[in-house]
Design a protein around this motif. Structure first.
Motif, PDB file in Angstrom:
ATOM      1  N   THR A  58       0.839  -1.189   0.000  1.00 25.66           N
ATOM      2  CA  THR A  58       0.000   0.000   0.000  1.00 25.66           C
ATOM      3  C   THR A  58       0.869   1.231   0.000  1.00 25.66           C
ATOM      4  OG1 THR A  58      -0.121   0.062   2.403  1.00 25.66           O
ATOM      5  CG2 THR A  58      -1.897  -1.087   1.259  1.00 25.66           C
ATOM      6  N   ILE A  59       0.326   2.302  -0.478  1.00 21.18           N
ATOM      7  CA  ILE A  59       1.020   3.585  -0.456  1.00 21.18           C
ATOM      8  C   ILE A  59       0.185   4.545   0.362  1.00 21.18           C
ATOM      9  CG2 ILE A  59       2.154   3.316  -2.677  1.00 21.18           C
ATOM     10  CD1 ILE A  59      -0.071   5.051  -3.867  1.00 21.18           C
ATOM     11  N   PRO A  60       0.787   5.606   0.850  1.00 20.61           N
ATOM     12  CA  PRO A  60      -0.006   6.593   1.574  1.00 20.61           C
ATOM     13  C   PRO A  60      -1.056   7.169   0.651  1.00 20.61           C
ATOM     14  CG  PRO A  60       2.348   6.999   1.834  1.00 20.61           C
ATOM     15  CD  PRO A  60       2.196   5.962   0.766  1.00 20.61           C
ATOM     16  N   PRO A  61      -2.202   7.568   1.183  1.00 23.71           N
ATOM     17  CA  PRO A  61      -3.243   8.125   0.323  1.00 23.71           C
ATOM     18  C   PRO A  61      -2.837   9.462  -0.247  1.00 23.71           C
ATOM     19  CG  PRO A  61      -3.804   8.399   2.624  1.00 23.71           C
ATOM     20  CD  PRO A  61      -2.564   7.566   2.589  1.00 23.71           C
ATOM     21  N   ALA A  62      -3.454   9.791  -1.378  1.00 23.05           N
ATOM     22  CA  ALA A  62      -3.268  11.093  -1.996  1.00 23.05           C
ATOM     23  C   ALA A  62      -1.802  11.447  -2.146  1.00 23.05           C
ATOM     24  CB  ALA A  62      -3.977  12.172  -1.188  1.00 23.05           C
ATOM     25  N   ILE A 110     -11.266   3.007 -11.094  1.00 24.16           N
ATOM     26  CA  ILE A 110      -9.835   2.698 -10.963  1.00 24.16           C
ATOM     27  C   ILE A 110      -9.667   1.235 -10.567  1.00 24.16           C
ATOM     28  CG2 ILE A 110      -7.682   3.232  -9.758  1.00 24.16           C
ATOM     29  CD1 ILE A 110      -8.704   6.077  -9.385  1.00 24.16           C
ATOM     30  N   GLY A 111      -8.936   0.519 -11.395  1.00 23.81           N
ATOM     31  CA  GLY A 111      -8.645  -0.877 -11.126  1.00 23.81           C
ATOM     32  C   GLY A 111      -7.213  -1.065 -10.682  1.00 23.81           C
ATOM     33  N   GLU A 112      -6.783  -2.304 -10.773  1.00 23.45           N
ATOM     34  CA  GLU A 112      -5.476  -2.669 -10.210  1.00 23.45           C
ATOM     35  C   GLU A 112      -4.321  -2.453 -11.191  1.00 23.45           C
ATOM     36  OE1 GLU A 112      -5.588  -6.647  -8.694  1.00 23.45           O
ATOM     37  OE2 GLU A 112      -3.457  -6.969  -9.043  1.00 23.45           O
ATOM     38  N   ALA A 113      -4.306  -3.246 -12.225  1.00 26.96           N
ATOM     39  CA  ALA A 113      -3.191  -3.227 -13.176  1.00 26.96           C
ATOM     40  C   ALA A 113      -3.624  -3.980 -14.425  1.00 26.96           C
ATOM     41  CB  ALA A 113      -1.957  -3.896 -12.566  1.00 26.96           C
ATOM     42  N   PRO A 114      -2.928  -3.756 -15.535  1.00 24.23           N
ATOM     43  CA  PRO A 114      -3.305  -4.505 -16.735  1.00 24.23           C
ATOM     44  C   PRO A 114      -3.079  -6.004 -16.555  1.00 24.23           C
ATOM     45  CG  PRO A 114      -1.810  -2.674 -17.242  1.00 24.23           C
ATOM     46  CD  PRO A 114      -1.836  -2.809 -15.759  1.00 24.23           C
ATOM     47  N   GLY A 115      -3.971  -6.788 -17.144  1.00 17.20           N
ATOM     48  CA  GLY A 115      -3.757  -8.225 -17.251  1.00 17.20           C
ATOM     49  C   GLY A 115      -3.259  -8.538 -18.650  1.00 17.20           C
ATOM     50  N   LYS A 116      -3.359  -9.795 -19.014  1.00 12.10           N
ATOM     51  CA  LYS A 116      -2.817 -10.225 -20.313  1.00 12.10           C
ATOM     52  C   LYS A 116      -3.511  -9.520 -21.478  1.00 12.10           C
ATOM     53  CE  LYS A 116      -2.004 -14.371 -23.028  1.00 12.10           C
ATOM     54  NZ  LYS A 116      -2.356 -15.795 -23.203  1.00 12.10           N
ATOM     55  N   ALA A 150      -9.113   3.833 -15.392  1.00 12.70           N
ATOM     56  CA  ALA A 150      -7.652   3.786 -15.288  1.00 12.70           C
ATOM     57  C   ALA A 150      -7.276   2.707 -14.271  1.00 12.70           C
ATOM     58  CB  ALA A 150      -7.105   5.140 -14.863  1.00 12.70           C
ATOM     59  N   ASN A 151      -5.985   2.491 -14.140  1.00 12.24           N
ATOM     60  CA  ASN A 151      -5.476   1.506 -13.191  1.00 12.24           C
ATOM     61  C   ASN A 151      -4.443   2.134 -12.268  1.00 12.24           C
ATOM     62  OD1 ASN A 151      -6.774  -0.990 -13.827  1.00 12.24           O
ATOM     63  ND2 ASN A 151      -5.546  -1.143 -15.694  1.00 12.24           N
ATOM     64  N   ILE A 152      -4.195   1.472 -11.155  1.00 11.66           N
ATOM     65  CA  ILE A 152      -3.117   1.881 -10.254  1.00 11.66           C
ATOM     66  C   ILE A 152      -1.782   1.802 -10.989  1.00 11.66           C
ATOM     67  CG2 ILE A 152      -1.841   1.217  -8.166  1.00 11.66           C
ATOM     68  CD1 ILE A 152      -4.488   2.342  -7.357  1.00 11.66           C
ATOM     69  N   LEU A 153      -1.547   0.702 -11.684  1.00  9.45           N
ATOM     70  CA  LEU A 153      -0.329   0.528 -12.483  1.00  9.45           C
ATOM     71  C   LEU A 153      -0.653   0.620 -13.964  1.00  9.45           C
ATOM     72  CD1 LEU A 153       1.686  -2.457 -10.937  1.00  9.45           C
ATOM     73  CD2 LEU A 153       1.972  -0.007 -10.536  1.00  9.45           C
ATOM     74  N   LEU A 188     -14.797   5.059  -8.250  1.00  8.76           N
ATOM     75  CA  LEU A 188     -15.163   3.675  -7.956  1.00  8.76           C
ATOM     76  C   LEU A 188     -13.870   2.862  -7.947  1.00  8.76           C
ATOM     77  CD1 LEU A 188     -17.595   1.708  -7.529  1.00  8.76           C
ATOM     78  CD2 LEU A 188     -17.418   1.198  -9.974  1.00  8.76           C
ATOM     79  N   ALA A 189     -13.452   2.453  -6.764  1.00 10.99           N
ATOM     80  CA  ALA A 189     -12.218   1.664  -6.625  1.00 10.99           C
ATOM     81  C   ALA A 189     -12.595   0.198  -6.790  1.00 10.99           C
ATOM     82  CB  ALA A 189     -11.588   1.902  -5.268  1.00 10.99           C
ATOM     83  N   VAL A 190     -12.107  -0.390  -7.866  1.00 11.82           N
ATOM     84  CA  VAL A 190     -12.531  -1.728  -8.253  1.00 11.82           C
ATOM     85  C   VAL A 190     -11.471  -2.747  -7.819  1.00 11.82           C
ATOM     86  CG1 VAL A 190     -13.063  -3.183 -10.222  1.00 11.82           C
ATOM     87  CG2 VAL A 190     -13.887  -0.845 -10.175  1.00 11.82           C
ATOM     88  N   GLY A 191     -11.779  -3.450  -6.759  1.00 14.78           N
ATOM     89  CA  GLY A 191     -10.870  -4.493  -6.293  1.00 14.78           C
ATOM     90  C   GLY A 191     -10.045  -4.071  -5.099  1.00 14.78           C
ATOM     91  N   ARG A 192      -9.525  -5.082  -4.434  1.00 13.16           N
ATOM     92  CA  ARG A 192      -8.767  -4.874  -3.189  1.00 13.16           C
ATOM     93  C   ARG A 192      -7.542  -3.987  -3.394  1.00 13.16           C
ATOM     94  NH1 ARG A 192      -4.236  -7.620  -1.345  1.00 13.16           N
ATOM     95  NH2 ARG A 192      -4.399  -9.143  -3.033  1.00 13.16           N
ATOM     96  N   ILE A 193      -6.773  -4.289  -4.421  1.00 14.96           N
ATOM     97  CA  ILE A 193      -5.522  -3.555  -4.621  1.00 14.96           C
ATOM     98  C   ILE A 193      -5.806  -2.074  -4.866  1.00 14.96           C
ATOM     99  CG2 ILE A 193      -3.532  -3.294  -6.152  1.00 14.96           C
ATOM    100  CD1 ILE A 193      -3.270  -5.793  -4.548  1.00 14.96           C
ATOM    101  N   ALA A 194      -6.784  -1.797  -5.709  1.00 15.73           N
ATOM    102  CA  ALA A 194      -7.105  -0.394  -6.009  1.00 15.73           C
ATOM    103  C   ALA A 194      -7.605   0.315  -4.752  1.00 15.73           C
ATOM    104  CB  ALA A 194      -8.164  -0.324  -7.112  1.00 15.73           C
ATOM    105  N   ALA A 195      -8.530  -0.310  -4.047  1.00 12.55           N
ATOM    106  CA  ALA A 195      -9.114   0.346  -2.875  1.00 12.55           C
ATOM    107  C   ALA A 195      -8.066   0.583  -1.801  1.00 12.55           C
ATOM    108  CB  ALA A 195     -10.256  -0.508  -2.334  1.00 12.55           C
ATOM    109  N   GLN A 196      -7.269  -0.431  -1.522  1.00 16.40           N
ATOM    110  CA  GLN A 196      -6.283  -0.285  -0.449  1.00 16.40           C
ATOM    111  C   GLN A 196      -5.229   0.753  -0.780  1.00 16.40           C
ATOM    112  OE1 GLN A 196      -4.978  -4.358   0.151  1.00 16.40           O
ATOM    113  NE2 GLN A 196      -6.512  -4.701   1.752  1.00 16.40           N
ATOM    114  N   ASN A 197      -4.801   0.796  -2.015  1.00 17.10           N
ATOM    115  CA  ASN A 197      -3.771   1.770  -2.379  1.00 17.10           C
ATOM    116  C   ASN A 197      -4.322   3.183  -2.446  1.00 17.10           C
ATOM    117  OD1 ASN A 197      -1.024   0.535  -2.936  1.00 17.10           O
ATOM    118  ND2 ASN A 197      -2.387  -0.925  -3.919  1.00 17.10           N
TER     119      ASN A 197
END
Ligand code: SF4
Length: 257
Positions: A58-62, A110-116, A150-153, A188-197
């Motif tokens: 996780t990273i600090p918010p904002a 906002i999602g996590e990261a690109p998949g395949k 968009a995604n976190i990564l 809308l934070a989609v998924g654990r990784i997006a929401a937590q970060n």
């Protein structure tokens, strides 16, 4: 949107709606949702997310927008991401996945990261998970083109592993600038990784959803929900995702001038 269309989109999400004879509003009908038993063939071959698990990075918010990208417009930002080599993920990517949609949208997804599939096509949320996200949005009356996604990564982690802390930090200024440029009424934070970060926490997604959070100093409301890839594996959770979307709709309306 007519009720019939909304019901059709809910059915596209595999949410089976039991209609009460004298309950004409969609909210009441959905309250009686009974989830179908998942078929074996429904399970995707390679899970992209492990929703209920604890956090790994996780990273600090904002995270403040760094001086390099703080003043960039869309074109320059997109070019910078395309050429980015800040973390090791640039070595294995096919394409950077910058983001897509309405740059003046009320909703920022906002999602996590690109998949395949995303890595191959250079666009977020394509493939089966993307189709389910589209159906989820349509159930609220929104077309995919009306929101920004968009995604976190921006680059795919090998084998769809979780993003590393350093990778998230390297990429965070790009997302922060996208958030500033879109300036949505709701995220809308989609998924654990997006929401937590986004929220700078390791609280499980099950405890983050169902509440209105805020993105750092911007104060933009953040609604957390499950990742469509997780919902494909766990269709019993779709009812909760629908509740999250309704919360996002209500929050967005409350924040409109
Ligand atoms: S993931 Fe982000 S920081 Fe890493 S190379 Fe890609 S664009 Fe750059």
């Amino acid at each position: 949107m007519t009720r019939d269309r909304q019901l059709a989109y809910l059915q596209a999400m595999d949410i089976q709606v039991w209609q009460v004879r004298h309950a004409p509003v969609i909210e009441e009908a959905v309250a009686d949702v009974v989830e179908p038993v998942p078929a074996e063939a429904e399970a995707p071959p390679a899970p992209a997310t492990q929703e209920p698990a604890g956090n790994t990075a996780t990273i600090p918010p904002a995270t403040p927008v760094g001086p390099v990208v703080a003043d960039m417009g869309w074109s320059q930002l997109q070019e910078t991401v395309r050429d980015c080599r800040l973390c090791e993920l640039h070595e294995s990517r096919m394409h950077t996945v910058f983001g897509t949609g309405n740059r003046n949208a009320d909703w920022l997804v906002i999602g996590e990261a690109p998949g395949k599939d995303e890595d191959l096509q250079g666009e977020p949320f394509v493939g089966r998970a993307g189709q389910l996200l589209n159906a989820m949005l349509q159930a609220t009356g929104l077309q995919r083109e009306q929101v920004y996604i968009a995604n976190i990564l921006k680059c795919r982690p090998p084998n769809n592993r979780d993003p590393g802390t350093e990778e998230v930090q390297c990429c965070s200024d790009y997302l922060a600038r996208q958030i500033a440029l879109v300036n949505p009424t709701v995220i809308l934070a989609v998924g654990r990784i997006a929401a937590q970060n986004l929220l700078g926490t390791d609280t499980p997604i099950g405890k983050l959803r169902g509440k209105v959070h805020h993105f750092g100093e911007t104060g933009i409301p953040v609604i957390a929900t499950y990742h469509p890839a997780y919902l494909l594996r766990s269709p019993l959770e779709k009812r909760k995702a629908w509740q999250d979307l309704q919360l996002a709709v209500a929050t967005g309306k409350a924040c409109q001038p």
